[in-house]
Design a protein around this motif. Structure first.
Motif, PDB file in Angstrom:
ATOM      1  N   THR A 232       0.827  -1.206   0.000  1.00  0.00           N
ATOM      2  CA  THR A 232       0.000   0.000   0.000  1.00  0.00           C
ATOM      3  C   THR A 232       0.863   1.257   0.000  1.00  0.00           C
ATOM      4  OG1 THR A 232      -1.737  -1.165   1.197  1.00  0.00           O
ATOM      5  CG2 THR A 232      -1.781   1.224   1.266  1.00  0.00           C
ATOM      6  N   VAL A 233       1.927   1.256   0.797  1.00  0.00           N
ATOM      7  CA  VAL A 233       2.824   2.413   0.840  1.00  0.00           C
ATOM      8  C   VAL A 233       3.488   2.623  -0.525  1.00  0.00           C
ATOM      9  CG1 VAL A 233       4.914   3.335   1.886  1.00  0.00           C
ATOM     10  CG2 VAL A 233       3.193   2.217   3.319  1.00  0.00           C
ATOM     11  N   LEU A 234       3.945   1.545  -1.127  1.00  0.00           N
ATOM     12  CA  LEU A 234       4.565   1.660  -2.455  1.00  0.00           C
ATOM     13  C   LEU A 234       3.563   2.185  -3.487  1.00  0.00           C
ATOM     14  CD1 LEU A 234       6.663  -1.641  -2.605  1.00  0.00           C
ATOM     15  CD2 LEU A 234       7.442   0.646  -2.031  1.00  0.00           C
ATOM     16  N   ASN A 235       2.343   1.675  -3.434  1.00  0.00           N
ATOM     17  CA  ASN A 235       1.317   2.161  -4.351  1.00  0.00           C
ATOM     18  C   ASN A 235       1.009   3.635  -4.114  1.00  0.00           C
ATOM     19  OD1 ASN A 235       1.107  -0.304  -5.548  1.00  0.00           O
ATOM     20  ND2 ASN A 235      -0.827  -0.872  -4.587  1.00  0.00           N
ATOM     21  N   SER A 236       0.976   4.039  -2.846  1.00  0.00           N
ATOM     22  CA  SER A 236       0.667   5.436  -2.538  1.00  0.00           C
ATOM     23  C   SER A 236       1.745   6.362  -3.098  1.00  0.00           C
ATOM     24  CB  SER A 236       0.559   5.611  -1.028  1.00  0.00           C
ATOM     25  OG  SER A 236      -0.409   4.745  -0.488  1.00  0.00           O
ATOM     26  N   ILE A 237       3.004   5.975  -2.912  1.00  0.00           N
ATOM     27  CA  ILE A 237       4.091   6.802  -3.451  1.00  0.00           C
ATOM     28  C   ILE A 237       4.003   6.885  -4.963  1.00  0.00           C
ATOM     29  CG2 ILE A 237       6.589   6.980  -3.673  1.00  0.00           C
ATOM     30  CD1 ILE A 237       6.815   5.615  -0.950  1.00  0.00           C
ATOM     31  N   ALA A 238       3.720   5.737  -5.589  1.00  0.00           N
ATOM     32  CA  ALA A 238       3.638   5.719  -7.049  1.00  0.00           C
ATOM     33  C   ALA A 238       2.469   6.558  -7.552  1.00  0.00           C
ATOM     34  CB  ALA A 238       3.509   4.271  -7.536  1.00  0.00           C
ATOM     35  N   LEU A 239       1.323   6.426  -6.919  1.00  0.00           N
ATOM     36  CA  LEU A 239       0.143   7.179  -7.361  1.00  0.00           C
ATOM     37  C   LEU A 239       0.329   8.676  -7.181  1.00  0.00           C
ATOM     38  CD1 LEU A 239      -2.719   4.909  -5.968  1.00  0.00           C
ATOM     39  CD2 LEU A 239      -2.318   5.467  -8.355  1.00  0.00           C
ATOM     40  N   ILE A 240       0.819   9.082  -6.000  1.00  0.00           N
ATOM     41  CA  ILE A 240       0.974  10.507  -5.740  1.00  0.00           C
ATOM     42  C   ILE A 240       2.056  11.112  -6.624  1.00  0.00           C
ATOM     43  CG2 ILE A 240       1.636  12.180  -3.978  1.00  0.00           C
ATOM     44  CD1 ILE A 240       0.316  10.367  -1.908  1.00  0.00           C
ATOM     45  N   ALA A 241       3.160  10.375  -6.821  1.00  0.00           N
ATOM     46  CA  ALA A 241       4.244  10.896  -7.648  1.00  0.00           C
ATOM     47  C   ALA A 241       3.827  11.041  -9.104  1.00  0.00           C
ATOM     48  CB  ALA A 241       5.463   9.981  -7.540  1.00  0.00           C
ATOM     49  N   ALA A 242       2.978  10.126  -9.583  1.00  0.00           N
ATOM     50  CA  ALA A 242       2.590  10.151 -10.999  1.00  0.00           C
ATOM     51  C   ALA A 242       1.403  11.053 -11.264  1.00  0.00           C
ATOM     52  CB  ALA A 242       2.266   8.735 -11.468  1.00  0.00           C
TER      53      ALA A 242
END
Length: 503
Positions: A232-242
């Motif tokens: 979930t943390v990895l997905n959150s970073i990816a979503l917010i960064a993109a």
């Protein structure tokens, strides 16, 4: 006292740097300074305070107060006094939550969930009128709490709940073993998250959150709720960064996606971990039951052996004495009645001897003690007169010169009786002309009895107790019993396979 002030100073610096970095990250995503404080900084402070002793709370809240005051001056946000009051309004709630924050992981995670919801409600009531967006404040609080508070618990559990090996000379000399596969696996999933966000065309961009559920499921299956949280943390970073610089509507959709992924991933991971723990407990109980059953079988064989020895020694000697006395009486007694009584006594003693011998064989195969397992099986084949009945018998004995462990008495008796039952069934029903007995010892004991007879139907085994008794005994010893057979014109015989542990 010196340690307290030193720890407080270090905690102040680390917390301040982390809090400010999280605010920068949130502000670049939401573009609203007050909402940015509620998203990740408030959630980070909540997770740290929940896992910190109360005497360090002045350090945490003091650092947050200084940071918010500094930001209000730099951004000319004099009305941030309400945000500061909201921060301190959470103290009673965290104080109460800490009193119940103990026990199992499930209990702690439930307390964390209640704290996140309660904090979101406090933030909404305190700042709803100020920001004129009750729903957005609640959603932002829930999203930040679901991502960061369980992460704080994960770090706290690793640092303070794990058993650490003392730093000794042996530990220093031991090479460091990095779990490179795990690191590579998580890195590849993180790269996949970024690629999905950047490569998908605009018309398929809304389906990206569904694709990002796959890493969460994989990590949850591999590492439980901790892996799901990491995904979930990895997905959150990816979503917010993109998704930097998106509209208000897309931000809402993104926050909903992050909250749903976080909640679903954690619940899925908890369920998988709980199921895994139940399976481990079940396996432990099965192993325990197998060990108890093996001890019972060994005790049973020991009792059988003792009873057989006593019967052989005591009754055998008495019957021999009776026969001797009967023979003397026949020679001495001249009357027909006395001679007939002596003959009857001798005949009855012979019957008792034959009956006792049969009971001794059932209790304990004497030939097994005298000849060992290999000799006992060969004697069994001769006793059944297989060759005389036109059955060619082949015994294959594969025993390494040096074995790790000797077979126990219970294993030898079980293998012998299985051979006995299989050969008796073959003689009676199989109409076979060839039979092969294979015995081998590796880490386990393997027995195979194969004939070329007419076979039989599996449901026919329910009519007798022989094969059922063999199956149950093998299962009690923790082994595996397999019967391969079929009846009819295409029958190719019967094959009985048994695998037993080296007890």
């Amino acid at each position: 006292m010196t340690n307290y002030w030193l720890t407080s100073l270090c905690g102040w610096l680390i917390f301040s740097c982390s809090w400010f970095c999280l605010w920068i990250f949130s502000f670049s995503f939401l573009a609203e300074p007050e909402l940015a404080i509620i998203l990740f900084p408030f959630a980070f402070r909540l997770g740290i305070a929940l896992h910190t002793k109360k005497r360090f709370w002045p350090t945490i809240y003091g650092a947050e107060l200084c940071l918010m005051a500094s930001l209000s001056i730099l951004l000319d946000q004099s009305q941030w006094i309400i945000v500061i009051i909201t921060s301190f309004a959470s103290i009673p709630m965290i104080w109460f939550a800490q009193q119940h924050y103990y026990g199992s992981q499930l209990r702690r995670l439930c307390v964390i969930g209640i704290v996140i919801v309660a904090t979101a409600i406090i933030n909404t009531l305190m700042l709803g009128d100020r920001l004129d967006s009750f729903g957005m404040i609640f959603l932002v609080s829930i999203t930040g709490g679901l991502i960061l508070v369980p992460s704080c618990y994960l770090v706290w559990s690793y640092l303070f709940q794990s058993v650490w090996t003392p730093l000794t000379i042996n530990l220093i000399a031991k090479p460091v073993e990095l779990r490179s596969r795990h690191i590579i696996f998580c890195t590849l999933l993180f790269i996949l998250n970024i690629v999905i966000q950047l490569v998908l065309p605009e018309e398929l961009r809304r389906f990206a959150p569904f694709c990002l559920a796959i890493p969460i499921i994989l990590l949850a299956f591999r590492y439980g709720w901790k892996g799901a949280l990491l995904g979930t943390v990895l997905n959150s970073i990816a979503l917010i960064a993109a998704r930097n610089g998106v509209s208000h509507m897309e931000i809402t959709d993104l926050l909903l996606s992050l909250s749903a992924q976080s909640l679903t991933g954690i619940l899925l991971g908890i369920g998988i971990q709980h199921q895994r723990e139940l399976n481990q407990k079940l396996q432990h109980e099965l192993n325990r039951n197998h060990n108890l059953s093996r001890h019972f079988v060994k005790a049973e064989e020991s009792v059988r052996r003792n009873i057989a020895r006593e019967l052989h020694d005591e009754i055998g000697q008495n019957i021999t004495a009776i026969r001797t006395q009967a023979s003397i009486l026949q020679r001495v007694e001249k009357s027909p009645v006395g001679h007939r009584c002596a003959s009857t006594i001798e005949e009855l003693s012979l019957n008792i001897y034959d009956t006792t011998k049969g009971l001794l064989t059932q209790l304990r195969p004497k030939v097994l003690d005298e000849l060992g397992l290999q000799g006992a099986i060969q004697h069994l084949v001769r006793e059944l007169e297989c060759e005389r009945n036109g059955i060619s018998t082949t015994i294959i004995w594969n025993e390494p010169i040096e074995r790790d462990a000797e077979t126990s008495d219970a294993t030898n008796v079980t293998l012998y009786r299985i051979c006995q039952e299989a050969l008796n069934n073959m003689m009676k029903y199989a109409q076979a002309s060839e039979v092969t007995i294979t015995v081998s010892f590796q880490k386990k004991a393997y027995l195979t009895v194969k004939d070329n007879g007419i076979g039989f139907k599996h449901e026919d085994t329910l009519d007798g107790l022989g094969l059922l008794g063999i199956r149950e005994r093998v299962q009690v010893l923790g082994g595996k019993f397999t019967l391969i057979t079929q009846s009819g014109s295409n029958a190719v015989g019967t094959e009985l396979q048994v695998i037993l542990p080296m007890l």
